[in-house]
Write an enzyme that holds these catalytic residues in place. Sequence first.
Site, short mmCIF file in Angstrom:
data_model
loop_
_atom_site.label_atom_id
_atom_site.label_comp_id
_atom_site.label_asym_id
_atom_site.label_seq_id
_atom_site.Cartn_x
_atom_site.Cartn_y
_atom_site.Cartn_z
N ASP A 117 -6.74 -3.56 -6.15
CA ASP A 117 -6.48 -2.38 -5.52
C ASP A 117 -4.87 -1.98 -5.59
OD1 ASP A 117 -8.31 -4.02 -4.10
OD2 ASP A 117 -8.28 -3.03 -2.03
N ASP A 143 0.71 -1.16 -0.09
CA ASP A 143 0.04 0.08 -0.09
C ASP A 143 0.90 1.23 -0.10
OD1 ASP A 143 -2.87 -0.90 -0.04
OD2 ASP A 143 -2.58 -1.75 2.01
#
Length: 400
Positions: free
Chosen positions: A173, A114
Amino acid sequence: MQHFKVCGGLLFLCLISCIGCRDSLLQLAERQLTLSARKYDALAAATVDSVNLPRTATPDGKWVFAPPRWWTSGFVPGSLWQLYEYDRNPVRLEMARRFTAKVENEQYNTSTHDLGFMLYCSFGNGYRITGEAHYRDVLLTGARSLISRFHPLIGCIQSWPKNEKWQYPVIIDNMMNLELLMWAFKQTGDSTFAKICIRHADRTIAEHFRPDYSTYHVVSYDTLTGRVQVKNTAQGAFDESVWARGQTWGLYGFTMLYRETGLSRYLNQAQKIADFLISHPAMPADGVPYWDFNAPGIPNAERDASAAAIMASALLELGSFSDRDQRRRYHRFAEKQIRSLSTPRYFAQPGENGHFLLMHGVGHKPHNSEVDVPLTYADYYYIEALMRYRRMAGDRDVDS
Ligand code: GLY
């Protein structure tokens, strides 16, 4: 009596002059950005925690905090940077710097995919706006940390740790984290960054997408053979369902990657995802998706404002890469979403919603976590969509 007649007359004149007219989207964007700046100033001023960052709020307005290592840590600093860019308020510049500094140590974090969300939204915006050399150094270190998670045989960056179910999980994602790597390639000329992005994106097209251009959330790979192990969901309703935010990460990710590489297969992929979403029979009339297009209980299932905000921002950009008819379709849909999100149904009153902008986001419904709440990423992409629209309107590059 006379007084009532005058007031009544004025009210009537106002109503008459409003019939058939509504704010242009540009006027609406200006108004919403001004309101958003006020709300985020209040949010930043009220944050006394020197380490953690506001993540969401409970219905009575109490904050839930995220540590800097949590995937959402870049969004509050990123929203402050974008709002500083809007009106150049020097107080907000200091706030943006203060919140950005909280995330700095994550540049060394090799245990998460992330880093794009965390660092590019915070330091990336900071560097773009200030040109500060230290911010560039942090981003480059973060990009090197991120590519340490690349598996050459599989051709992907690992998203989550392995567990009993998944040897090498990669989630849709993850497309969003590639923007940091393309930036690093352009800054350094080191083609390793770009090659990893392209391999990851190509494998994602090959394995994540179904024939109708909906996407699985999680694809796990066999680390010895490099083949697909299983295709599942984590945050969607079930493995074959269409988890709303996942679709919008894919849409945004491939649009961004076309901008960064110029490769037409990414434009094609983004357009196909957009067409699938816009014409989906479960897409509500106001353009704010249910948390999953196959959610049980539709039409009473929760909406996910974050999916609408991400999609609106992506469609504005995708429209500018598309031919006239598609461009009009994408921009009109984005306009509908921005207008919906700007109504009191989704946009909170000042002082409410823990100072966050948007209500009705869904984080992780299967875990019953963050359901029908404000989410920092919904705010970030809503602000981005408003800023994007404003810039495009200035360049006369928008259809609505
Ligand atoms: N993993 C990011 C999200 O919940 O969308």
